[in-house]
Design an enzyme around this catalytic site. Structure first.
Site, PDB file in Angstrom:
ATOM      1  N   GLU A   1     -42.709 -47.533   7.049  1.00  0.00           N
ATOM      2  CA  GLU A   1     -41.463 -47.123   6.374  1.00  0.00           C
ATOM      3  C   GLU A   1     -41.610 -45.718   5.791  1.00  0.00           C
ATOM      4  O   GLU A   1     -40.658 -44.948   5.751  1.00  0.00           O
ATOM      5  CB  GLU A   1     -41.090 -48.164   5.306  1.00  0.00           C
ATOM      6  CG  GLU A   1     -40.504 -49.408   5.957  1.00  0.00           C
ATOM      7  CD  GLU A   1     -40.747 -50.706   5.212  1.00  0.00           C
ATOM      8  OE1 GLU A   1     -41.031 -50.677   4.006  1.00  0.00           O
ATOM      9  OE2 GLU A   1     -40.660 -51.765   5.868  1.00  0.00           O
TER      10      GLU A   1
ATOM     11  N   LYS B   1     -42.810 -53.779  -1.455  1.00  0.00           N
ATOM     12  CA  LYS B   1     -41.803 -52.753  -1.135  1.00  0.00           C
ATOM     13  C   LYS B   1     -40.945 -52.468  -2.374  1.00  0.00           C
ATOM     14  O   LYS B   1     -41.473 -52.440  -3.470  1.00  0.00           O
ATOM     15  CB  LYS B   1     -40.983 -53.178   0.086  1.00  0.00           C
ATOM     16  CG  LYS B   1     -41.909 -53.590   1.238  1.00  0.00           C
ATOM     17  CD  LYS B   1     -41.219 -53.753   2.557  1.00  0.00           C
ATOM     18  CE  LYS B   1     -42.250 -54.136   3.608  1.00  0.00           C
ATOM     19  NZ  LYS B   1     -41.727 -54.208   4.958  1.00  0.00           N
TER      20      LYS B   1
ATOM     21  N   GLY C   1     -45.328 -58.642   4.044  1.00  0.00           N
ATOM     22  CA  GLY C   1     -44.169 -58.088   3.349  1.00  0.00           C
ATOM     23  C   GLY C   1     -43.286 -59.210   2.814  1.00  0.00           C
ATOM     24  O   GLY C   1     -43.553 -59.802   1.768  1.00  0.00           O
TER      25      GLY C   1
ATOM     26  N   GLY D   1     -40.514 -56.975   9.392  1.00  0.00           N
ATOM     27  CA  GLY D   1     -39.236 -57.414   8.839  1.00  0.00           C
ATOM     28  C   GLY D   1     -38.246 -57.881   9.894  1.00  0.00           C
ATOM     29  O   GLY D   1     -37.061 -58.050   9.620  1.00  0.00           O
TER      30      GLY D   1
ATOM     31  N   ASN E   1     -47.280 -56.700   0.207  1.00  0.00           N
ATOM     32  CA  ASN E   1     -46.549 -55.447  -0.006  1.00  0.00           C
ATOM     33  C   ASN E   1     -45.127 -55.782  -0.438  1.00  0.00           C
ATOM     34  O   ASN E   1     -44.322 -56.238   0.366  1.00  0.00           O
ATOM     35  CB  ASN E   1     -46.555 -54.640   1.311  1.00  0.00           C
ATOM     36  CG  ASN E   1     -45.696 -53.392   1.210  1.00  0.00           C
ATOM     37  OD1 ASN E   1     -45.311 -52.968   0.128  1.00  0.00           O
ATOM     38  ND2 ASN E   1     -45.393 -52.804   2.364  1.00  0.00           N
TER      39      ASN E   1
ATOM     40  N   GLU F   1     -49.885 -52.582  12.075  1.00  0.00           N
ATOM     41  CA  GLU F   1     -48.537 -53.117  11.872  1.00  0.00           C
ATOM     42  C   GLU F   1     -47.608 -52.567  12.942  1.00  0.00           C
ATOM     43  O   GLU F   1     -47.040 -51.484  12.789  1.00  0.00           O
ATOM     44  CB  GLU F   1     -48.012 -52.705  10.492  1.00  0.00           C
ATOM     45  CG  GLU F   1     -48.840 -53.227   9.344  1.00  0.00           C
ATOM     46  CD  GLU F   1     -48.005 -53.346   8.086  1.00  0.00           C
ATOM     47  OE1 GLU F   1     -47.890 -54.466   7.578  1.00  0.00           O
ATOM     48  OE2 GLU F   1     -47.449 -52.331   7.627  1.00  0.00           O
TER      49      GLU F   1
ATOM     50  N   SER G   1     -44.206 -59.505   9.973  1.00  0.00           N
ATOM     51  CA  SER G   1     -43.638 -60.855   9.967  1.00  0.00           C
ATOM     52  C   SER G   1     -44.679 -61.971   9.901  1.00  0.00           C
ATOM     53  O   SER G   1     -44.526 -63.025  10.523  1.00  0.00           O
ATOM     54  CB  SER G   1     -42.717 -61.057  11.180  1.00  0.00           C
ATOM     55  OG  SER G   1     -41.632 -60.153  11.128  1.00  0.00           O
TER      56      SER G   1
ATOM     57  N   HIS H   1     -47.692 -46.400   5.499  1.00  0.00           N
ATOM     58  CA  HIS H   1     -46.837 -47.518   5.910  1.00  0.00           C
ATOM     59  C   HIS H   1     -45.738 -46.980   6.834  1.00  0.00           C
ATOM     60  O   HIS H   1     -45.240 -45.876   6.637  1.00  0.00           O
ATOM     61  CB  HIS H   1     -46.220 -48.207   4.682  1.00  0.00           C
ATOM     62  CG  HIS H   1     -45.533 -49.484   5.063  1.00  0.00           C
ATOM     63  ND1 HIS H   1     -44.251 -49.510   5.552  1.00  0.00           N
ATOM     64  CD2 HIS H   1     -45.976 -50.765   5.082  1.00  0.00           C
ATOM     65  CE1 HIS H   1     -43.933 -50.769   5.844  1.00  0.00           C
ATOM     66  NE2 HIS H   1     -44.965 -51.540   5.568  1.00  0.00           N
TER      67      HIS H   1
HETATM   68  P1  PGA Z   1     -43.054 -58.046   6.848  1.00  0.00           P
HETATM   69  O1  PGA Z   1     -43.588 -56.620   6.336  1.00  0.00           O
HETATM   70  O2  PGA Z   1     -44.157 -59.028   6.604  1.00  0.00           O
HETATM   71  O3  PGA Z   1     -41.819 -58.314   6.039  1.00  0.00           O
HETATM   72  O4  PGA Z   1     -42.760 -57.885   8.311  1.00  0.00           O
HETATM   73  C1  PGA Z   1     -44.911 -56.212   6.568  1.00  0.00           C
HETATM   74  C2  PGA Z   1     -45.110 -54.834   6.023  1.00  0.00           C
HETATM   75  O5  PGA Z   1     -44.182 -54.025   6.089  1.00  0.00           O
HETATM   76  O6  PGA Z   1     -46.192 -54.511   5.510  1.00  0.00           O
END
Ligand code: PGA
Length: 235
Positions: free
Chosen positions: A86, A8, A211, A160, A6, A154, A190, A84
């Protein structure tokens, strides 16, 4: 094993093209990339499996800033993420909206990765199971165990932040999710080359949604190789 990257709000069409032209996914792992909308066409041209990061529930209409399933299909896009954290947290998407997005996208023929997960506050107050149940049931009610539906667990506090759920924690949540909706479940939060092997070794973890570590070809390729090896071990 399925590994989805992803991206983003990173990588315009130029960067997308150069990343994917130099990125060779290993055998034995399905790889999906999720670039921003404006980079979807460039990604499709490289022949990869490409998902959008979101999709609307109507075929068209007065929905400024939204993209319909048919538009993605016209571009050759294979699917979309929905729900997601976010989107849920920063853009106010409700369980109902997420479920509608999933249902229409699947109905149109797109694949869907539907994301669920609890916040730190919810976990600390003992509400993880309740939150996951409500989120997964909304998706299950709208879409059922559709063959093109994959879920992603998640935990919001792990996205993140560099903090990862322990493999045991993730395994428990995945089992709980699968009891409600029997579809593959990816782990996200992460994931990086250093922790991918022990997460992917868990029996209920069917892949990863990555991500930050998917933005850099070497680390993304390393995670894909680990998934491929883990797939062989699981037989
Ligand atoms: P991250 O993001 O691997 O940077 O923690 C995962 C995601 O938001 O899908």
């Amino acid at each position: 094993m399925l590994i989805a990257g992803n991206w983003k709000m990173f990588k315009g069409p130029g960067e997308t093209r150069s990343f994917l032209e130099s990125f060779e996914p290993p055998e034995g792992v399905d790889v999906i990339v999720c670039p921003p909308y404006v980079s979807l066409a460039a990604a499709v041209e490289t022949g990869r499996t490409v998902y959008a990061q979101n999709v609307h529930w109507e075929p068209n209409g007065a929905y400024t800033g939204e993209i319909a399933p048919e538009m993605l299909l016209e571009l050759g896009v294979h699917g979309a993420l929905v729900g997601h954290s976010e989107r849920r947290q920063l853009f106010g998407e409700s369980n109902e909206m997420v479920a509608r997005r999933a249902r229409t996208a699947l109905g149109a023929g797109l694949g869907v990765i539907a994301c669920v997960g609890e916040t730190l506050e919810q976990r600390e107050s003992g509400d993880t199971d309740l939150v996951l149940k409500i989120q997964v049931e909304a998706i299950a009610f709208a879409a059922g165990a559709h063959e093109k539906l994959v879920l992603a667990y998640e935990p919001v506090w792990a996205i993140g932040t560099g903090q990862t759920a322990t493999p045991a924690m993730a395994e428990e949540a995945h089992g709980f999710i699968k009891d409600i909706l029997d579809r593959p479940v990816l782990y996200g939060g992460s994931v990086k080359p250093e922790n991918a092997a022990e997460l992917l070794a868990q029996p209920s973890i069917d892949g990863a949604l990555v991500g930050g570590a998917s933005l850099e070809p070497d680390s993304f390729a390393a995670i894909c190789r680990i998934a491929s090896a883990s797939d062989r071990e699981h037989g």
